[in-house]
Scaffold this motif. Structure first.
Motif: not given
Length: 377
Positions: A88-92, A98-112
Motif C-alpha cells: 500500500x506504499x504507506x511507509x515512513x 526508504x526512498x528507494x524502497x518506496x519507489x520500487x514498491x510503487x513501480x510494482x503496481x504497474x505490470x511492466x
C-alpha cells in the motif's frame, strides 16, 4: 597532392559520412566542443557519502559496502523484505534507502514496472545515490550498479520533497528500462558504425521516455496518479499529451495502447533539444570507446535493419509498439537529421580519426603510404 580543408570543421574536404549512413547532415558544420556525458561509464572509483559520513569525514566506496544497507540497496537481498505484490506504499521515509524502497514498491503496481524490477533483482543489480550534477542516472554494466542522482540533497530533504521523490521514481523507471535493453542488446559501438550508433541511441533514449509514460499511465489506472501528473509538468509534457490524446475519452485495448506509444515515440523526435542532447552524449561515449581502444577503428561495420529498430521497442509483455515502423524510422528525415553544428563537427572528427593514419602529426588516408614516407613511424 595538396588537400583542401573545410574552414569550419578543420577536416579534409573529402571526409564525409559514408553513403550508407542514415544520418542526414547539412553541408556546413563547425563549433567548439566542450561536452559532458551522461552515458554509462565505469564508476568503480565512485564514492558514496551519508550524513554521518559527511560529519565525520568518513568515506565509503560504493563497491565495498554491499553489507551496509544504510547506503545501498542490493536488489536481490530485498526480495525477501520487499513486498512486490501490491503493497500500500504507506511507509515512513527517513533515509535514501526508504526512498528507494518506496519507489520500487510503487513501480510494482504497474505490470511492466513489476517485471523490470523483478528482472533487475534476479540479475543481482544494486542501486545507490550520488550527486550526478544534473544527470538522471548512470549504469555500470560490469559491476551491475545503478546510480541515481540525489540532486545534491541530504536524505532528510529528499524524503520531505514529493517533487524530488517523484523525479527519482521517473529516473528509476528509465534506468530499469535501460538495464532491460542492456541485458538484451548490449552496446552498439562494437556492431555498428558511428553514424548508425547515433540513430540506435536516439531510438533507445526515446524508448526510455516512452516506457516511463506507459508505467506512469499504469500507475494512474491503479490509483497512483501522482507520477503521471509529474510527467505532465515535466520536460516531456508534449510526449505525455501525445500519448494520452486518444486514451482518456474512450475504451482502449492493446491496439490503442500501441498507437499511443508510437505517438509518444514520434513526438520525442519533434524536439531538437532532446535530439541534440542525446547525440552529444552518444558522441562522448564514442570518444571514450575510441580513446580506450588500441585499434585505429574499434567500431563495427553493420548497418541496422528495420528489425534491429523494431526489436528495441519490445516491452516486458513481448509486444513491440514499433512493429512495422522500422523502415519508416530508417528513411524519414524526422528520425535521421542532424542539424546541430557542434554535433556534426564532433561526428566528422570521430570518423576522421577512424580513417586517418597520423604519423609525425601528418594524416594519411593510406597506411601503406604512411609507412613509405615515415618507415620509422
Amino acid at each position: 597532392m595538396e588537400r583542401s580543408y573545410n574552414s569550419l570543421t578543420g577536416l579534409p574536404q573529402d571526409v564525409k559520412p559514408s553513403p550508407e549512413s542514415g544520418l542526414l547532415l547539412p553541408e556546413n558544420a563547425g563549433g567548439v566542443l566542450e561536452l559532458e556525458s551522461r552515458k554509462s561509464k565505469n564508476i568503480s572509483g565512485m564514492t558514496v557519502f551519508s550524513v554521518d559520513a559527511q560529519e565525520t569525514g568518513e568515506e565509503f566506496s560504493a563497491l565495498d559496502i554491499q553489507a551496509d544497507e544504510n547506503y545501498m540497496i542490493d536488489l536481490i537481498e530485498q526480495e525477501g523484505r520487499l513486498d512486490l505484490s501490491r503493497d500500500d506504499l504507506n511507509i515512513d521515509l527517513y533515509t535514501e534507502n526508504d526512498v528507494l524502497r518506496w519507489a520500487l514498491n510503487l513501480l510494482t503496481h504497474s505490470d511492466a514496472g513489476y517485471l523490470m524490477v523483478r528482472e533487475a533483482m534476479q540479475k543481482d543489480w544494486r542501486i545507490t545515490f550520488e550527486d550526478l550534477k544534473g544527470g538522471e542516472y548512470l549504469i555500470d554494466v560490469t559491476e551491475k550498479l545503478l546510480v541515481l542522482d540525489n540532486h545534491s540533497m541530504f536524505p532528510s530533504a529528499l524524503c520531505a520533497s514529493k517533487y524530488f521523490r517523484h523525479m527519482i521514481a521517473v529516473s528509476l523507471i528509465k534506468a530499469l528500462r535501460d538495464i532491460w535493453q542492456e541485458n538484451r542488446h548490449g552496446g552498439f559501438a562494437q556492431k555498428y558504425s558511428p553514424e548508425h550508433v547515433l540513430i540506435l541511441e536516439r531510438v533507445r533514449a526515446a524508448d526510455c521516455d516512452v516506457v516511463s509514460l506507459m508505467v506512469a499511465w499504469d500507475l494512474r489506472s491503479e490509483g497512483y496518479p501522482f507520477i503521471w501528473r509529474h510527467l505532465i509538468g515535466s520536460e516531456i509534457t508534449d510526449m505525455a499529451l501525445a500519448f494520452s490524446a486518444d486514451l482518456d475519452h474512450k475504451y482502449y485495448g492493446l491496439k490503442e495502447m500501441n498507437e499511443a506509444l508510437m505517438r509518444a515515440f514520434r513526438q520525442w523526435f519533434e524536439n531538437p533539444i532532446r535530439i541534440r542532447n542525446c547525440d552529444r552524449d552518444t558522441l562522448d561515449y564514442l570518444d571514450d570507446v575510441l580513446m580506450d581502444s588500441g585499434e585505429q577503428d574499434p567500431f563495427g561495420r553493420k548497418k541496422p535493419s528495420k528489425m534491429n529498430i523494431e526489436v528495441l521497442s519490445c516491452l516486458p509483455d513481448k509486444t513491440a509498439y514499433l512493429q512495422g515502423k522500422g523502415a519508416e524510422i530508417l528513411s524519414e528525415p524526422l528520425y535521421l537529421s542532424m542539424d546541430d553544428e557542434i554535433n556534426q563537427t564532433h561526428l566528422f572528427h570521430i570518423m576522421y580519426d577512424t580513417e586517418a593514419h597520423v604519423v609525425e602529426d601528418v594524416p594519411f588516408r593510406s597506411a601503406e603510404l604512411a609507412r613509405k614516407i615515415f618507415p620509422e613511424g
